[in-house]
Design a protein around this motif. Structure first.
Motif, short mmCIF file in Angstrom:
data_model
loop_
_atom_site.label_atom_id
_atom_site.label_comp_id
_atom_site.label_asym_id
_atom_site.label_seq_id
_atom_site.Cartn_x
_atom_site.Cartn_y
_atom_site.Cartn_z
N GLN A 1 0.83 -1.20 0.00
CA GLN A 1 0.00 0.00 0.00
C GLN A 1 0.87 1.25 0.00
O GLN A 1 0.51 2.28 -0.57
N GLU A 2 2.08 1.16 0.63
CA GLU A 2 2.97 2.33 0.74
C GLU A 2 3.35 2.84 -0.65
O GLU A 2 3.53 4.04 -0.86
N LEU A 3 3.49 1.90 -1.58
CA LEU A 3 3.88 2.28 -2.93
C LEU A 3 2.86 3.22 -3.53
O LEU A 3 3.20 4.24 -4.13
N HIS A 4 1.57 2.87 -3.35
CA HIS A 4 0.49 3.72 -3.86
C HIS A 4 0.50 5.07 -3.16
O HIS A 4 0.37 6.11 -3.78
N GLU A 5 0.69 5.01 -1.83
CA GLU A 5 0.65 6.24 -1.05
C GLU A 5 1.80 7.16 -1.45
O GLU A 5 1.61 8.36 -1.65
N ALA A 6 2.99 6.55 -1.58
CA ALA A 6 4.16 7.35 -1.95
C ALA A 6 3.94 8.01 -3.31
O ALA A 6 4.21 9.20 -3.48
N ALA A 7 3.40 7.24 -4.25
CA ALA A 7 3.15 7.78 -5.58
C ALA A 7 2.12 8.90 -5.51
O ALA A 7 2.25 9.92 -6.19
N ALA A 8 1.08 8.71 -4.68
CA ALA A 8 0.04 9.73 -4.55
C ALA A 8 0.62 11.01 -3.97
O ALA A 8 0.31 12.11 -4.42
N ALA B 1 1.24 11.66 -8.35
CA ALA B 1 0.84 10.83 -9.49
C ALA B 1 -0.69 10.73 -9.54
O ALA B 1 -1.34 10.54 -8.52
N SER B 2 -1.25 10.88 -10.73
CA SER B 2 -2.70 10.78 -10.87
C SER B 2 -3.12 9.31 -10.76
O SER B 2 -2.29 8.40 -10.75
N VAL B 3 -4.45 9.11 -10.66
CA VAL B 3 -4.97 7.75 -10.54
C VAL B 3 -4.48 6.90 -11.71
O VAL B 3 -4.02 5.76 -11.56
N TRP B 4 -4.56 7.48 -12.92
CA TRP B 4 -4.16 6.74 -14.10
C TRP B 4 -2.66 6.41 -14.06
O TRP B 4 -2.25 5.30 -14.37
N HIS B 5 -1.85 7.40 -13.63
CA HIS B 5 -0.41 7.15 -13.55
C HIS B 5 -0.08 6.07 -12.55
O HIS B 5 0.80 5.26 -12.78
N THR C 1 0.41 -0.27 -10.43
CA THR C 1 -0.43 -1.47 -10.46
C THR C 1 -0.01 -2.42 -11.58
O THR C 1 0.26 -3.60 -11.33
N ILE C 2 0.04 -1.91 -12.81
CA ILE C 2 0.31 -2.78 -13.95
C ILE C 2 1.64 -3.54 -13.83
O ILE C 2 1.66 -4.76 -13.97
N PRO C 3 2.76 -2.84 -13.50
CA PRO C 3 4.00 -3.60 -13.39
C PRO C 3 3.93 -4.69 -12.33
O PRO C 3 4.54 -5.76 -12.49
N SER C 4 3.17 -4.44 -11.25
CA SER C 4 3.20 -5.42 -10.18
C SER C 4 2.27 -6.60 -10.44
O SER C 4 2.39 -7.63 -9.78
#
Lengths: 292, 281
Positions: free
Chosen positions: A187-194, A198-202, A208-211
């Protein structure tokens, strides 16, 4: 260290001897070699055949039904995969959201995958029926068609219908597998990106896609291997018809090997699957190694 | 106002697509269910919407129990599934544990072999297997399926259990071993009790695969009194001219129900089992 050494020196023969696992291998391997032998003979059921070399294999190369069978199998196993993967990804993204009743919802969407295919195919058998189809009824009442659709009687419609049922059965498998992949993304990865803006799409595209790429590839390879060697769905819906237009390797092997009792020829048909399955199995192994 | 905006956003991003998925994935089951509760005459009445029941009846289910061998099929399916599952689980515990923990000559090769065996589809082997079974005189006996199903189940269950056993910290076992426990004692007293969820998923998987299996059962159990539910339903209730749609759907519903029931309770284990074994294995 001492315990470790004992771990290594312990002989497993005490409870799991080689003979026993050899026995399991043999139970798989013996039919396989028997199959190869049968395919090199003109055996019929109940009559041992003569060795005829590769004649069965050569004869099949000029058999137009066999050509159709090979083509159908590729359509049935390969063309359906992108649909299953896309629909499965959508399903996984939905299931990954917080919602009420998530357990019953997950159980419900798994149904096409876990219920006996032979029995759910009967549902499709009626949905595709020329007289009782609810789809025909709906379209007729909306004024879109004047006559019932003969889903399983027309060559193009028949292969589309069995592919449709096949996609329906495969979507939950992709969905639940991709969901498992999604849940392993920290979850940290998403949070860090946010936080980095980073937008939802980014985030979807770069986190998401790479993982889940690996999981999708593994699910696709497994799905191809299973569907390539499918039998029951087609056997129940069309039995390979109309006029052999929907045969796949499994059903054609059954028709020639058991119903026409040419077991030697039948064995040859099924062995044509082997190199193709082997390629996909090797790809899967290479990929699993890389993932580890 | 804010609340309704949140709801609207959630409606379009979650509830609407979820509903579409549920309709897509569950419609065939809904259809089977309502047809199984309709009298045959209603099926022919094209005036009424076929998507709803005009007149509720249990006659299809009565027909199934009184005029077909459904009870026998059920008994056969249960016997074969339970025995094959137990047999496969016992073998798979040893194989899975050996693969997870022991290093012995050829252990890598065995792991690979098990994985490849998992990928071998029944359609590749059913003709030669049919010949073996008939030469052994096992046609129309439970043994035909009890001996062949584990060839599909053991590779899979071993693979899954291996993944599970690997999640148990090695240190526990090492210290138990330092205290004088034997391998067998460790396996039965420590590893298995810690692996109950894994055993449960492996067991459910095996049971489901047996219950759902069609090809081997179709070929090896052709006699009326030995059929399993899927084979009996397909071969006895689909007759050339007269289709008993109601009874056919009733049989499909009853045959699917136990599996659906088990899964709705164990869906969590299913997901964790899949992650532990099949995907990350």
């Amino acid at each position: 260290m001492a315990a470790n050494a004992r771990l290594k020196s312990f002989s497993m023969r005490d409870f799991f001897d080689r003979e026993r696992n050899l026995g399991i291998m043999l139970f798989m391997a013996y039919p396989f070699f028997l199959g190869i032998w049968l395919s090199l003979t003109d055996s019929m059921i109940g009559r041992a055949g003569q060795f005829i070399g590769l004649r069965n294999f050569v004869d099949l190369l000029t058999d137009t039904i066999f050509h159709q069978t090979a083509k159908n199998t590729f359509i049935y196993a390969l063309v359906t995969v992108p649909f299953k993967a896309m629909l499965g990804l959508g399903l996984a993204l939905i299931l990954n959201r917080h919602m009420r009743f998530s357990s019953p919802v997950r159980a419900a969407v798994m149904m096409p995958w876990i219920v006996p295919t032979a029995l759910s195919s009967l549902g499709w058998f009626m949905i595709f029926d020329p007289v009782f189809s609810p789809i025909s009824w709906l379209f007729r009442n909306m004024g879109l068609i004047s006559k019932n659709i003969n889903f399983l009687g027309d060559p193009i419609l028949a292969i589309s219908s069995v592919c449709w049922a096949n996609i329906w059965r495969g979507v939950p498998f992709f969905g639940i597998t991709i969901l498992a992949g999604l849940q392993s993304v920290p979850q940290e990865l998403h949070e860090a990106a946010a936080i980095d803006g980073a937008s939802v799409w980014h985030r979807f595209r770069h986190v998401t896609i790479p993982s889940i790429k690996g999981v999708v590839l593994i699910a696709s390879l497994l799905s191809i291997i299973w569907t390539f060697a499918d039998f029951q769905l087609i056997y129940i819906l069309t039995k390979g018809g109309p006029a052999n237009e929907t045969h796949i390797f499994g059903t054609y092997t059954y028709q020639i090997g058991l119903q026409a009792t040419e077991i030697g020829m039948g064995a040859a048909i099924s062995l044509y699957m082997f190199p193709i399955l082997a390629v996909f199995a090797i790809l899967l192994l290479i990929y699993l190694r890389k993932e580890q | 106002m804010v609340g309704s905006d949140v709801f609207r956003a959630k409606f379009f991003s979650l509830y609407l697509p979820l509903t579409l998925y549920l309709v897509f994935l569950l419609f065939p089951f809904y259809w089977m269910l309502i047809v199984s509760f309709k009298p045959t005459n209603d099926l022919f009445d094209m005036k009424f919407s076929p998507f709803w029941i005009q007149q509720f009846t249990l006659e299809n289910y009565l027909y199934l129990f009184q005029n077909t061998d459904f009870i026998t099929w059920l008994k056969n399916t249960l016997i074969v599934s339970i025995v094959s599952t137990i047999l496969s689980l016992v073998c798979s515990i040893f194989i899975g544990y050996a693969l997870a923990r022991l290093r012995f000559p050829g252990s890598n090769f065995l792991g690979l072999g098990i994985f490849l065996a998992y990928l071998v589809p029944p359609t590749l082997l059913f003709l030669p297997l049919a010949q073996v079974i008939s030469e052994l005189g096992l046609n129309n006996t439970y043994w035909a399926l009890i001996l062949t199903y584990p060839t599909q189940l053991i590779p899979f269950a071993s693979w899954l259990l291996m993944g599970y056993f690997r999640t148990i910290p090695k240190e526990i076992e090492e210290s138990a071993m330092a205290d004088g426990c034997s391998r067998i004692q460790i396996l039965f007293r420590m590893v298995l009790p810690l692996s109950v969820p894994g055993l449960l998923s492996a067991g459910i998987f095996c049971f489901t695969l047996c219950w759902n299996e069609f090809l081997y059962a179709l070929i090896f159990m052709s006699s009326g009194s030995m059929k399993t539910i899927p084979v009996g339903t397909v071969s006895d209730l689909i007759k050339a001219d007269t289709l008993f749609w109601g009874a056919l759907m009733a049989s499909a519903v009853l045959g699917s129900f136990p599996i659906a029931f088990i899964y709705s309770f164990f869906v969590k284990h299913y997901v964790s089992g899949l992650t532990a074994g099949a995907v990350k294995g």
